[in-house]
Design an enzyme around this catalytic site. Structure first.
Site, PDB file in Angstrom:
ATOM      1  CB  CYS A  85      -0.974   0.005   1.174  1.00  0.00           C
ATOM      2  SG  CYS A  85      -0.198   0.097   2.824  1.00  0.00           S
ATOM      3  CG  HIS A 124      -4.209   0.646   4.017  1.00  0.00           C
ATOM      4  ND1 HIS A 124      -3.556  -0.207   3.157  1.00  0.00           N
ATOM      5  CD2 HIS A 124      -5.169   1.280   3.287  1.00  0.00           C
ATOM      6  CE1 HIS A 124      -4.113  -0.098   1.955  1.00  0.00           C
ATOM      7  NE2 HIS A 124      -5.073   0.797   2.008  1.00  0.00           N
ATOM      8  CG  ASP A 139      -6.446   1.497  -1.242  1.00  0.00           C
ATOM      9  OD1 ASP A 139      -5.340   1.172  -1.701  1.00  0.00           O
ATOM     10  OD2 ASP A 139      -6.753   1.382  -0.048  1.00  0.00           O
TER      11      ASP A 139
END
Length: 296
Positions: A85, A124, A139
């Site tokens: 991420c 995250h 995302d």
């Protein structure tokens, strides 16, 4: 972080000046519009997910994850690797900023199926992109459970990205909760708020998840591809394929199969030294599993 043109300290802005946009677009094989519109955002997100897999192989072979733009471009673009991420969304956010989007990073608390009332650590990195006055959750770094397109931020929003379904709602603790419909019902992915988040936060969280002995990225070999019709996942020596509404198919791999699977299913080719390190790690995992089955 905010647009690079604002009068802020560089620690609060996107590191956009060294970006090689042409090389990034070539990596994606993207030839569409670059106008900062919702249509462009949607097309770029899909193209990024098709081209750049989610993976932690650098950690698995004893390397370091670096988040400066030069390192991200070298790894994800020039060497055609993937990332997790912090890498993926910082690179994608920098690209969007260069194109004129207003991009605001956010920190999220991963649930991965846990109850939404549970407070987990913020570890995250995700993005909020403002288009036409509306916030969109974007995302590209949450593996094969993540949305393939922007999700409008609002109460009880449900969207379909091809056959994949997502829902955004308020969680019991007052945060935004992202959920994904699987074959067995709604699955909680993560929850997030509106608090400002910066590159320094991502650096801290990146160090934790890439070094802490309890982190799944330290303990496991991970590779995932978020496809339009199929989603592939590798966790150690288990290979999984998921299709909308269907129960996942699983297959156990032999350690020797790993390099071929990474190339064919995830587009990941390691150099000979890296491949040897990964095979050694995989063989140790296989021996450990065999020991558990034998009760040794």
């Amino acid at each position: 972080m905010q647009a690079s043109g604002t009068l802020l300290h560089e620690s609060a802005t996107w590191e956009a000046s060294p970006l090689d946009l042409e090389a990034y677009l070539a990596r994606l094989d993207y030839r569409g519009s670059l106008t900062p519109s919702l249509e462009t955002l949607r097309a770029l997100q899909r193209a990024h997910l098709e081209a750049i897999p989610f993976e932690n192989l650098e950690i698995a072979i004893g390397g370091e994850i670096r988040l400066d733009l030069a390192s991200l471009q070298d790894k994800l673009v020039r060497r055609r690797r993937g990332g997790y991420c912090h890498e993926q969304n910082l690179l994608f956010g920098t690209v969007l900023d260069r194109l004129g989007f207003r991009v605001v990073p956010r920190g999220a608390r991963m649930l991965v199926g846990e109850e939404a009332s549970r407070i987990t650590a913020m570890n995250h990195t995700m993005l909020a992109v403002i288009v036409d006055g509306r916030d969109w959750l974007v995302d590209v770094g949450v593996g094969n459970v993540g949305p393939r397109e922007p999700v409008p931020v609002g109460e009880s929003v449900e969207v379909r990205h091809g056959g994949w379904e997502y829902r955004l709602e308020r969680s019991p603790v007052g945060l935004w909760l992202l959920r994904h419909r699987r074959h067995d019902g709604w699955f909680n992915i993560y929850q997030f708020g509106d608090t400002s988040y910066y590159r320094a936060d991502a650096e801290t969280h990146n160090y934790h998840v890439s070094h802490h002995p309890d982190s799944p990225f330290v303990r496991r070999i991970v590779a995932q591809h978020n496809g339009a019709e199929e989603r592939w996942g590798l966790a150690d020596l288990e290979l999984t394929v998921e299709r909308p509404g269907a129960e996942p198919e699983r297959r156990e791999l032999r350690a020797a199969e790993l390099p071929g699977v990474l190339r064919e299913r995830f587009g990941l080719a390691l150099d000979p030294e890296q491949e040897a390190r990964l095979l050694s790690r995989a063989e140790s995992l296989a021996a450990s599993v065999a020991g558990e089955r034998l009760g040794t």
